[in-house]
Design a protein around this motif. Structure first.
Motif, PDB file in Angstrom:
ATOM      1  N   VAL A   7       5.935  -0.392  -9.928  1.00  0.00           N
ATOM      2  CA  VAL A   7       6.475  -1.259  -8.887  1.00  0.00           C
ATOM      3  C   VAL A   7       6.631  -0.480  -7.577  1.00  0.00           C
ATOM      4  O   VAL A   7       6.334  -1.001  -6.494  1.00  0.00           O
ATOM      5  CB  VAL A   7       7.823  -1.865  -9.322  1.00  0.00           C
ATOM      6  N   ASP A   8       7.072   0.751  -7.658  1.00  0.00           N
ATOM      7  CA  ASP A   8       7.211   1.568  -6.442  1.00  0.00           C
ATOM      8  C   ASP A   8       5.861   1.744  -5.749  1.00  0.00           C
ATOM      9  O   ASP A   8       5.779   1.695  -4.509  1.00  0.00           O
ATOM     10  CB  ASP A   8       7.791   2.939  -6.793  1.00  0.00           C
ATOM     11  N   ALA A   9       4.805   1.957  -6.537  1.00  0.00           N
ATOM     12  CA  ALA A   9       3.473   2.117  -5.957  1.00  0.00           C
ATOM     13  C   ALA A   9       3.023   0.840  -5.259  1.00  0.00           C
ATOM     14  O   ALA A   9       2.467   0.883  -4.151  1.00  0.00           O
ATOM     15  CB  ALA A   9       2.469   2.518  -7.036  1.00  0.00           C
ATOM     16  N   VAL A  10       3.269  -0.299  -5.883  1.00  0.00           N
ATOM     17  CA  VAL A  10       2.894  -1.585  -5.285  1.00  0.00           C
ATOM     18  C   VAL A  10       3.678  -1.819  -4.002  1.00  0.00           C
ATOM     19  O   VAL A  10       3.115  -2.181  -2.958  1.00  0.00           O
ATOM     20  CB  VAL A  10       3.119  -2.730  -6.287  1.00  0.00           C
ATOM     21  N   ASP A  11       4.991  -1.616  -4.043  1.00  0.00           N
ATOM     22  CA  ASP A  11       5.841  -1.829  -2.866  1.00  0.00           C
ATOM     23  C   ASP A  11       5.439  -0.888  -1.729  1.00  0.00           C
ATOM     24  O   ASP A  11       5.366  -1.296  -0.556  1.00  0.00           O
ATOM     25  CB  ASP A  11       7.299  -1.620  -3.257  1.00  0.00           C
ATOM     26  N   ARG A  12       5.140   0.338  -2.064  1.00  0.00           N
ATOM     27  CA  ARG A  12       4.731   1.325  -1.049  1.00  0.00           C
ATOM     28  C   ARG A  12       3.434   0.891  -0.373  1.00  0.00           C
ATOM     29  O   ARG A  12       3.293   0.994   0.855  1.00  0.00           O
ATOM     30  CB  ARG A  12       4.564   2.685  -1.720  1.00  0.00           C
ATOM     31  N   ASP A  13       2.492   0.384  -1.154  1.00  0.00           N
ATOM     32  CA  ASP A  13       1.231  -0.081  -0.575  1.00  0.00           C
ATOM     33  C   ASP A  13       1.437  -1.305   0.306  1.00  0.00           C
ATOM     34  O   ASP A  13       0.862  -1.396   1.406  1.00  0.00           O
ATOM     35  CB  ASP A  13       0.233  -0.423  -1.691  1.00  0.00           C
ATOM     36  N   LEU A  14       2.249  -2.248  -0.147  1.00  0.00           N
ATOM     37  CA  LEU A  14       2.456  -3.473   0.627  1.00  0.00           C
ATOM     38  C   LEU A  14       3.094  -3.186   1.986  1.00  0.00           C
ATOM     39  O   LEU A  14       2.819  -3.877   2.969  1.00  0.00           O
ATOM     40  CB  LEU A  14       3.327  -4.449  -0.162  1.00  0.00           C
ATOM     41  N   ARG A  15       3.947  -2.178   2.065  1.00  0.00           N
ATOM     42  CA  ARG A  15       4.605  -1.842   3.328  1.00  0.00           C
ATOM     43  C   ARG A  15       3.643  -1.201   4.327  1.00  0.00           C
ATOM     44  O   ARG A  15       3.967  -1.044   5.507  1.00  0.00           O
ATOM     45  CB  ARG A  15       5.806  -0.928   3.071  1.00  0.00           C
TER      46      ARG A  15
END
Length: 586
Positions: free
Chosen positions: A492-500
């Motif tokens: 989830v952290d990887a996904v959130d980091r990419d979306l930002r």
């Protein structure tokens, strides 16, 4: 030409075309299915929510085809069915010496994923006179394979394939399943995006858009145009990868900015290893048939115009433009509806343990069920389970077929559903104050780990509460198998980091995580040599005398959900043709 171009570039079917990869209920959860076990033979073309177990209930007409082994003998039978066989030893196919006086089922379909269910429905609706007696068996306690829809707290999200192409074959299956009024279609004018240079750039939806979009440079467009017309190197005398074909025909920019992210989104694959012929056969055939992509497109149009078409089924809806479809309550509605129509012919929690030939004709299949060991006799078998499961089941019958089927690769993929408040979306990503579009794909060269993101709450209605956006993200694949070693929090952290980096404001709060579903073996890869391997498996079965045994599923048909449905009609026709010949075993 628009249809061929859209398959290659514009449609960007995201992971509906393959993910032709999944059950969670609250918070984070990783469910690593033990897919290598013989006891887990459910079809995995992307799974529905649990359904009530109906194992064991047969119609009186079919009851004579069933042999039940008392539970008291379970230990003995388990030993008998799981005896070891030396890999290099010559194999004599098991022959059942059971009495052949009992009549045979017309067809047993192994696996109640979308392929198996659609084959059954096609047989029941198109070939009922030839195959009235059929059974669909499933090792799991639910139907649908890897189609998985979850609804909770005002959200509705998918953990497998998110949508499908509304082809006539797909719409026929929808109508025959009684779901016409539940069909929902995305806005065909909604843009698709590719991440390039830190920005989300729109993709052309048709050839006429090509001169006006800024994802590619002017020299890149010129190179693509001349290549499509045939001004490019000749094809080699070998099977090409997707990367080789596209770079040769259309240039580097088309590959790097359009096709590479498309391959990541559709197959979660590596385009340097994917076969152009197997993965994108329609486009590959254009050059083969017309000497170039444009030449092949014009030839296809001419041939189509010169071929008389049967009238279109008037029951079918008429979608407008290039769009995708789903259902009011998600993808799981389709397998549930088909299963409901098939009724007691669908057997859940039936784990296939052995297959043997009957002495005269047909096959005997033995299952471990909630009611003990049970056996079915049938004229034909359709194996729609994943290739590696089929390999294990067929090994006692044909080492050649089993060895070939074990060669297909299924990389891991995680489906991550998260929600943000609408005000968390960057202002430059809003259209008329709203997040609009199908979603976005991310080339591997752009420094993000996520393969792509679908704007679920924008694509279909009633997917998120008011004031919230729902985003379905896929991560992992053939170029990132390390996803299996990560925790749910890390994913989830990887996904959130990419979306930002391109969609969400950097100062926005943490996302609401709805679902994290990791599929250890998600999507079969159509690598170079795929069709040669598949043909070798089929030849091994044929040479071994296993007439009436058919292979199906997404490793045969293609990974898109729509491809599985289209292939289901073809497989049903093959089964019907075989049965109509009246010869079931040679």
């Amino acid at each position: 030409m628009g249809g061929q171009w859209s398959e290659l570039v514009a449609a960007m079917r995201f992971l509906e075309n393959g993910m032709d990869g999944k059950k969670r209920e609250t918070g984070f959860r990783r469910e690593a299915d033990k897919m290598t076990s013989l006891t887990d033979v459910g079809s995995r073309s992307w799974s529905s929510l649990p359904l009530p177990v109906s194992g064991g209930s047969l119609t009186s007409k079919n009851r004579r085809n069933l042999i039940t082994y008392a539970p008291a003998h379970r230990k003995c039978n388990r030993w008998r069915f799981r005896c070891s066989i030396a890999k290099d030893s010559p194999i004599t196919p098991p022959i059942s010496n059971e009495s052949n006086s009992q009549s045979l089922l017309d067809c047993v379909i192994v696996g109640a994923g979308i392929s198996g269910l659609c084959i059954a429905q096609a047989l029941a609706t198109k070939h009922a006179a030839v195959s009235p007696d059929l059974i669909v068996t499933e090792a799991r306690d639910r139907v649908g394979g890897n189609i998985s829809t979850v609804e909770r707290d005002g959200y509705l999200w998918e953990e497998g394939p998110n949508s499908f192409q509304p082809s006539d074959a797909m719409l026929t299956m929808v109508v025959d399943s009684g779901l016409k009024d539940d069909l929902v279609l995305g806005d065909p004018t909604a843009p698709r995006f590719v991440l390039w240079g830190g920005e989300l750039k729109p993709v052309p939806s048709k050839p006429a858009d090509i001169p006006f979009f800024d994802l590619m440079s002017f020299p890149g467009k010129v190179r693509a145009g001349f290549g499509a017309l045939g001004f490019r190197p000749s094809p080699p005398d070998r099977e090409e990868s997707v990367e080789e074909f596209v770079r040769r025909n259309l240039g580097d920019e088309v590959f790097e900015r359009l096709i590479e992210p498309f391959c990541s989104g559709v197959y979660a694959g590596d385009p340097s290893k994917l076969s152009m012929k197997a993965a994108f056969g329609k486009v590959w055939n254009l050059e083969q048939n017309g000497g170039s992509i444009v030449g092949g497109a014009f030839k296809a149009i001419r041939d189509r115009n010169n071929t008389e078409k049967p009238p279109r089924d008037p029951r079918l809806p008429k979608p407008k433009g290039q769009t995708v479809g789903s259902f009011r309550k998600g993808q799981a509605m389709l397998p549930k509806a088909i299963s409901s129509r098939l009724g007691s012919r669908v057997k859940l929690s039936w784990k296939l343990t052995s297959i043997s030939k009957l002495e005269s004709r047909g096959y005997n299949l033995t299952y471990e069920t909630p009611n003990g060991f049970q056996s079915l006799r049938t004229k034909t078998i359709v194996m729609t389970v994943p290739s590696y499961v089929a390999s294990d089941l067929l090994r006692p019958l044909s080492l050649g077929a089993a060895d070939e089927l074990s060669k297909f690769y299924y990389p891991p993929v995680a489906a991550v559903s998260v929600s943000y408040p609408k005000d968390a979306i960057r202002a430059d990503r809003l259209i008329d104050g709203q997040l609009k579009g199908f979603g976005q794909l991310h080339p591997r060269s752009q420094g993000v780990e996520t393969l792509g993101t679908i704007y679920s709450s924008s694509l279909f209605p009633n997917r998120a509460p008011p004031g919230r956006v729902l985003l379905l993200n896929y991560i992992g694949g053939a170029t990132n198998p390390e996803i299996l070693s990560k925790t749910e929090g890390q994913i989830v952290d990887a996904v959130d980091r990419d979306l930002r980096k391109m969609l969400i404001r950097r100062d926005a709060g943490d996302p609401l995580t709805l679902g994290v579903r990791v599929w250890p073996r998600a999507i079969p890869q159509f690598l170079i040599g795929h069709y040669d391997i598949l043909d070798s498996a089929k030849v091994a079965l044929s040479n071994g005398g296993f007439q009436g045994m058919f292979l199906g599923g997404n490793y045969v048909s293609g990974v898109a959900l729509g491809k599985c449905v289209e292939s289901a009609y073809d497989v049903a026709a093959e089964v019907s043709n075989f049965l109509s010949q009246g010869v079931y075993y040679k």
